[in-house]
Design a protein around this motif. Structure first.
Motif, PDB file in Angstrom:
ATOM      1  N   MET A  41      -8.430  39.822  70.565  1.00 10.68           N
ATOM      2  CA  MET A  41      -8.865  40.594  71.726  1.00 10.68           C
ATOM      3  C   MET A  41      -9.383  41.957  71.270  1.00 10.68           C
ATOM      4  O   MET A  41      -8.726  42.656  70.491  1.00 10.68           O
ATOM      5  CB  MET A  41      -7.703  40.784  72.711  1.00 10.68           C
ATOM      6  N   LYS A  42     -10.550  42.324  71.757  1.00 11.78           N
ATOM      7  CA  LYS A  42     -11.136  43.618  71.437  1.00 11.78           C
ATOM      8  C   LYS A  42     -10.353  44.712  72.141  1.00 11.78           C
ATOM      9  O   LYS A  42     -10.056  44.616  73.337  1.00 11.78           O
ATOM     10  CB  LYS A  42     -12.608  43.646  71.861  1.00 11.78           C
ATOM     11  N   THR A  43      -9.991  45.771  71.412  1.00 13.48           N
ATOM     12  CA  THR A  43      -9.209  46.848  72.004  1.00 13.48           C
ATOM     13  C   THR A  43     -10.099  47.844  72.736  1.00 13.48           C
ATOM     14  O   THR A  43     -11.313  47.893  72.527  1.00 13.48           O
ATOM     15  CB  THR A  43      -8.397  47.590  70.925  1.00 13.48           C
ATOM     16  N   LEU A  44      -9.476  48.636  73.579  1.00 15.66           N
ATOM     17  CA  LEU A  44     -10.191  49.671  74.319  1.00 15.66           C
ATOM     18  C   LEU A  44     -10.316  50.930  73.479  1.00 15.66           C
ATOM     19  O   LEU A  44      -9.487  51.203  72.604  1.00 15.66           O
ATOM     20  CB  LEU A  44      -9.454  49.997  75.626  1.00 15.66           C
ATOM     21  N   GLY A  45     -11.339  51.721  73.773  1.00 18.15           N
ATOM     22  CA  GLY A  45     -11.577  52.953  73.045  1.00 18.15           C
ATOM     23  C   GLY A  45     -11.706  54.150  73.965  1.00 18.15           C
ATOM     24  O   GLY A  45     -11.332  54.120  75.139  1.00 18.15           O
ATOM     25  N   TRP A  46     -12.316  55.216  73.418  1.00 21.29           N
ATOM     26  CA  TRP A  46     -12.403  56.474  74.141  1.00 21.29           C
ATOM     27  C   TRP A  46     -13.231  56.352  75.419  1.00 21.29           C
ATOM     28  O   TRP A  46     -12.870  56.916  76.463  1.00 21.29           O
ATOM     29  CB  TRP A  46     -12.993  57.549  73.228  1.00 21.29           C
ATOM     30  N   SER A  47     -14.338  55.639  75.369  1.00 24.15           N
ATOM     31  CA  SER A  47     -15.197  55.530  76.552  1.00 24.15           C
ATOM     32  C   SER A  47     -14.473  54.821  77.692  1.00 24.15           C
ATOM     33  O   SER A  47     -14.598  55.196  78.863  1.00 24.15           O
ATOM     34  CB  SER A  47     -16.503  54.804  76.213  1.00 24.15           C
ATOM     35  N   GLU A  48     -13.695  53.793  77.344  1.00 26.87           N
ATOM     36  CA  GLU A  48     -12.929  53.101  78.379  1.00 26.87           C
ATOM     37  C   GLU A  48     -11.815  54.000  78.928  1.00 26.87           C
ATOM     38  O   GLU A  48     -11.506  53.968  80.122  1.00 26.87           O
ATOM     39  CB  GLU A  48     -12.306  51.808  77.823  1.00 26.87           C
ATOM     40  N   PHE A  49     -11.214  54.814  78.054  1.00 27.77           N
ATOM     41  CA  PHE A  49     -10.189  55.754  78.517  1.00 27.77           C
ATOM     42  C   PHE A  49     -10.772  56.709  79.555  1.00 27.77           C
ATOM     43  O   PHE A  49     -10.165  56.950  80.605  1.00 27.77           O
ATOM     44  CB  PHE A  49      -9.613  56.544  77.344  1.00 27.77           C
ATOM     45  N   VAL A  50     -11.948  57.254  79.271  1.00 28.32           N
ATOM     46  CA  VAL A  50     -12.586  58.172  80.216  1.00 28.32           C
ATOM     47  C   VAL A  50     -12.867  57.470  81.540  1.00 28.32           C
ATOM     48  O   VAL A  50     -12.666  58.031  82.625  1.00 28.32           O
ATOM     49  CB  VAL A  50     -13.882  58.747  79.602  1.00 28.32           C
ATOM     50  N   ALA A  51     -13.299  56.211  81.474  1.00 30.16           N
ATOM     51  CA  ALA A  51     -13.550  55.452  82.702  1.00 30.16           C
ATOM     52  C   ALA A  51     -12.274  55.272  83.517  1.00 30.16           C
ATOM     53  O   ALA A  51     -12.314  55.170  84.748  1.00 30.16           O
ATOM     54  CB  ALA A  51     -14.145  54.090  82.360  1.00 30.16           C
ATOM     55  N   GLY A  52     -11.118  55.262  82.833  1.00 31.46           N
ATOM     56  CA  GLY A  52      -9.844  55.079  83.517  1.00 31.46           C
ATOM     57  C   GLY A  52      -9.499  56.192  84.489  1.00 31.46           C
ATOM     58  O   GLY A  52      -8.634  56.016  85.354  1.00 31.46           O
ATOM     59  N   PHE A  53     -10.184  57.348  84.366  1.00 28.89           N
ATOM     60  CA  PHE A  53      -9.961  58.432  85.329  1.00 28.89           C
ATOM     61  C   PHE A  53     -10.360  58.015  86.743  1.00 28.89           C
ATOM     62  O   PHE A  53      -9.890  58.598  87.720  1.00 28.89           O
ATOM     63  CB  PHE A  53     -10.725  59.690  84.918  1.00 28.89           C
ATOM     64  N   GLN A  54     -11.232  57.017  86.851  1.00 27.35           N
ATOM     65  CA  GLN A  54     -11.613  56.525  88.181  1.00 27.35           C
ATOM     66  C   GLN A  54     -10.420  55.919  88.919  1.00 27.35           C
ATOM     67  O   GLN A  54     -10.426  55.845  90.155  1.00 27.35           O
ATOM     68  CB  GLN A  54     -12.724  55.487  88.061  1.00 27.35           C
ATOM     69  N   PHE A  55      -9.409  55.484  88.156  1.00 31.61           N
ATOM     70  CA  PHE A  55      -8.171  55.008  88.776  1.00 31.61           C
ATOM     71  C   PHE A  55      -7.132  56.115  88.871  1.00 31.61           C
ATOM     72  O   PHE A  55      -6.540  56.337  89.932  1.00 31.61           O
ATOM     73  CB  PHE A  55      -7.586  53.841  87.976  1.00 31.61           C
ATOM     74  N   SER A  56      -6.897  56.810  87.773  1.00 31.04           N
ATOM     75  CA  SER A  56      -5.780  57.754  87.727  1.00 31.04           C
ATOM     76  C   SER A  56      -5.965  58.930  88.668  1.00 31.04           C
ATOM     77  O   SER A  56      -5.004  59.386  89.299  1.00 31.04           O
ATOM     78  CB  SER A  56      -5.569  58.257  86.292  1.00 31.04           C
ATOM     79  N   VAL A  57      -7.196  59.443  88.785  1.00 32.53           N
ATOM     80  CA  VAL A  57      -7.404  60.626  89.634  1.00 32.53           C
ATOM     81  C   VAL A  57      -7.119  60.315  91.109  1.00 32.53           C
ATOM     82  O   VAL A  57      -6.332  61.027  91.746  1.00 32.53           O
ATOM     83  CB  VAL A  57      -8.814  61.197  89.423  1.00 32.53           C
ATOM     84  N   PRO A  58      -7.739  59.266  91.706  1.00 34.37           N
ATOM     85  CA  PRO A  58      -7.392  59.002  93.110  1.00 34.37           C
ATOM     86  C   PRO A  58      -5.938  58.580  93.301  1.00 34.37           C
ATOM     87  O   PRO A  58      -5.300  58.962  94.283  1.00 34.37           O
ATOM     88  CB  PRO A  58      -8.353  57.880  93.516  1.00 34.37           C
ATOM     89  N   PHE A  59      -5.388  57.802  92.365  1.00 33.94           N
ATOM     90  CA  PHE A  59      -4.020  57.331  92.518  1.00 33.94           C
ATOM     91  C   PHE A  59      -3.036  58.494  92.440  1.00 33.94           C
ATOM     92  O   PHE A  59      -2.136  58.623  93.294  1.00 33.94           O
ATOM     93  CB  PHE A  59      -3.708  56.291  91.441  1.00 33.94           C
ATOM     94  N   LEU A  60      -3.188  59.364  91.437  1.00 33.90           N
ATOM     95  CA  LEU A  60      -2.288  60.508  91.333  1.00 33.90           C
ATOM     96  C   LEU A  60      -2.531  61.522  92.437  1.00 33.90           C
ATOM     97  O   LEU A  60      -1.604  62.232  92.849  1.00 33.90           O
ATOM     98  CB  LEU A  60      -2.448  61.180  89.964  1.00 33.90           C
ATOM     99  N   ALA A  61      -3.773  61.602  92.937  1.00 33.44           N
ATOM    100  CA  ALA A  61      -4.042  62.504  94.057  1.00 33.44           C
ATOM    101  C   ALA A  61      -3.239  62.075  95.283  1.00 33.44           C
ATOM    102  O   ALA A  61      -2.630  62.909  95.968  1.00 33.44           O
ATOM    103  CB  ALA A  61      -5.537  62.516  94.375  1.00 33.44           C
ATOM    104  N   ILE A  62      -3.210  60.772  95.559  1.00 37.03           N
ATOM    105  CA  ILE A  62      -2.440  60.270  96.705  1.00 37.03           C
ATOM    106  C   ILE A  62      -0.954  60.522  96.488  1.00 37.03           C
ATOM    107  O   ILE A  62      -0.250  60.995  97.394  1.00 37.03           O
ATOM    108  CB  ILE A  62      -2.699  58.762  96.912  1.00 37.03           C
ATOM    109  N   LEU A 210      -8.070  49.348  93.701  1.00 32.10           N
ATOM    110  CA  LEU A 210      -6.721  49.175  93.156  1.00 32.10           C
ATOM    111  C   LEU A 210      -5.841  50.380  93.481  1.00 32.10           C
ATOM    112  O   LEU A 210      -4.689  50.220  93.898  1.00 32.10           O
ATOM    113  CB  LEU A 210      -6.794  48.957  91.641  1.00 32.10           C
ATOM    114  N   ALA A 211      -6.387  51.590  93.298  1.00 31.18           N
ATOM    115  CA  ALA A 211      -5.612  52.801  93.593  1.00 31.18           C
ATOM    116  C   ALA A 211      -5.229  52.860  95.061  1.00 31.18           C
ATOM    117  O   ALA A 211      -4.084  53.179  95.412  1.00 31.18           O
ATOM    118  CB  ALA A 211      -6.418  54.041  93.202  1.00 31.18           C
ATOM    119  N   GLY A 212      -6.181  52.555  95.951  1.00 32.15           N
ATOM    120  CA  GLY A 212      -5.898  52.589  97.379  1.00 32.15           C
ATOM    121  C   GLY A 212      -4.894  51.525  97.787  1.00 32.15           C
ATOM    122  O   GLY A 212      -4.004  51.783  98.610  1.00 32.15           O
ATOM    123  N   TYR A 213      -5.031  50.326  97.220  1.00 33.47           N
ATOM    124  CA  TYR A 213      -4.111  49.248  97.570  1.00 33.47           C
ATOM    125  C   TYR A 213      -2.689  49.580  97.115  1.00 33.47           C
ATOM    126  O   TYR A 213      -1.726  49.368  97.858  1.00 33.47           O
ATOM    127  CB  TYR A 213      -4.556  47.929  96.942  1.00 33.47           C
TER     128      TYR A 213
END
Length: 383
Positions: A41-62, A210-213
């Motif tokens: 399995m190909k591992t995730l890198g820095w670019s994918e980590f940055v994309a993860g803010f699309q989940f963490s920011v709204p989820f932690l904001a709520i 996912l964050a909203g659900y």
């Protein structure tokens, strides 16, 4: 460095660590891969980590709005309270959501129903409003349906009919889908473009959805009207001590009954060998012991707790025998254990038993309606 500065650094440090862990977890859900190397399995890198803010920011904001709803309302009621403690949790070897949530510590004795009500209701209602905004944005800004091929290029051979074929030969637990509740179903039906709506097993790759659900899911758990959950504070303030102290164990028993319904059925014991029978009987005994621990604080009398446990198990078996197609959701069993054993079924008594004014009564029933709208009988579907 004074104590106050150390305290602020602790809260800020926990928040930053939780931001990192939820960002990593969000990226893993979005791309269906992990950061830690796994063979084949190909591992995730820095670019994918940055994309993860699309989940963490709204989820932690709520989550943050929820906790500060409690915090500022407690301050307004002259109740000493701490800033939120965030709990990071990133597994690494499997997918998680990056946190166990957050909590504030109340440092004063709360002596009135009204204060319990104000502090209890402010968090879930504040977080719920922001969750609606996140879900509206997620469902109204869906990418083209071909987006799923960037996550699962193997689906291209089936085209947009991948849902008919992709999940037929998966191993157990190979796909995770988001369940349904009244509110989530509303957004899927009336806000989303039907042509862009992903398959239920693929919604986990859409970070705002996912964050909203997850926000709706945790809001529904918080608003269960039992014990010292937010919903417990609200219902206690609405109906008073006497009625709550007999209604809470009834609600807890019903919740435990539903959670374990179908876990064991009479047909499970119709096995061909004695070894298989006694093995199944052993697991059944462990299940009864688990439920007894969950019910152990429902009464000071151990025999009463045991009789309630055995009655629930017997009722589950009878209903499973009459209607084997009806099942509960075993995923709730862990929460049942935590609620019954640690958080408590009953509510602390208050000195002041003043009834709530009309405005608060209306808000209280609205909060219980929010619980109904957010609650999903089967919040997650595992293939």
């Amino acid at each position: 460095m004074n104590q106050q500065t150390k305290t602020y650094l602790l809260h800020g440090g926990l928040f930053l660590i939780t931001l990192i862990t939820t960002t990593m977890a969000g990226a893993e859900w979005m791309f269906g891969r992990l950061f830690i190397p796994i063979e084949g399995m190909k591992t995730l890198g820095w670019s994918e980590f940055v994309a993860g803010f699309q989940f963490s920011v709204p989820f932690l904001a709520i989550l943050t709005v929820h906790e500060f709803g409690h915090y500022f309302t407690a301050k307004a009621n002259h109740v000493r309270v701490t800033l939120p403690y965030y709990i990071p949790l990133w597994i690494g070897i499997g997918q998680s959501i990056g946190t166990l949530g957050a909590f504030i510590r109340i440092q004063d004795y709360i002596n009135s129903r009204r204060k319990y009500f104000d502090i209890g209701i402010a968090g879930p209602l504040a977080g719920f409003v922001l969750a609606l905004v996140v879900l509206w944005y997620g469902f109204s800004h869906l990418p083209p349906p071909e987006f799923i091929f960037t996550i699962h290029p193997e689906y291209k051979k089936w085209g947009l009919d991948y849902g008919l074929y992709a999940y037929q030969n998966l191993p157990e637990g190979g796909a995770v889908g988001l369940g349904d509740n009244l509110l989530f179903n509303f957004f899927k039906t009336y806000v989303a473009d039907p042509a862009r709506l992903p398959h239920p097993y693929e919604m986990i790759h859409y970070p705002f959805i996912l964050a909203g659900y997850l926000a709706l899911f945790f809001t529904s758990l918080n608003l269960i009207p039992i014990g010292q959950l937010d919903g417990g504070h609200i219902l206690y303030a609405l109906i008073g001590r006497k009625r709550f102290q007999w209604l809470a164990p009834v609600l807890f028993t019903a919740f435990a009954f539903y959670a374990g319904l179908g876990t064991f059925k009479p047909s499970d014991f119709a096995v061909q060998t004695d070894e298989a029978f006694f093995s199944q009987l052993g697991y059944f005994g462990l299940y009864i012991g688990f439920l007894y621990l969950a019910f152990s604080r429902i009464s000071e009398n151990r025999m009463t707790s045991l009789l309630i446990t055995l009655s629930v198990v017997a009722a589950q078996l009878v209903l499973s025998w009459l209607r084997p197609d009806i099942e509960g959701y075993s995923g709730f069993l862990a929460f049942t254990f935590v609620l019954g054993r640690f958080l408590g079924i009953y509510h602390p008594e208050t000195e002041l038993e003043e009834p709530l004014d009309t405005k608060r009564q209306v808000l209280g029933w609205i909060a219980l309606i929010v619980f109904v709208l957010c609650f999903s009988p089967r919040p997650f579907m595992i293939s």
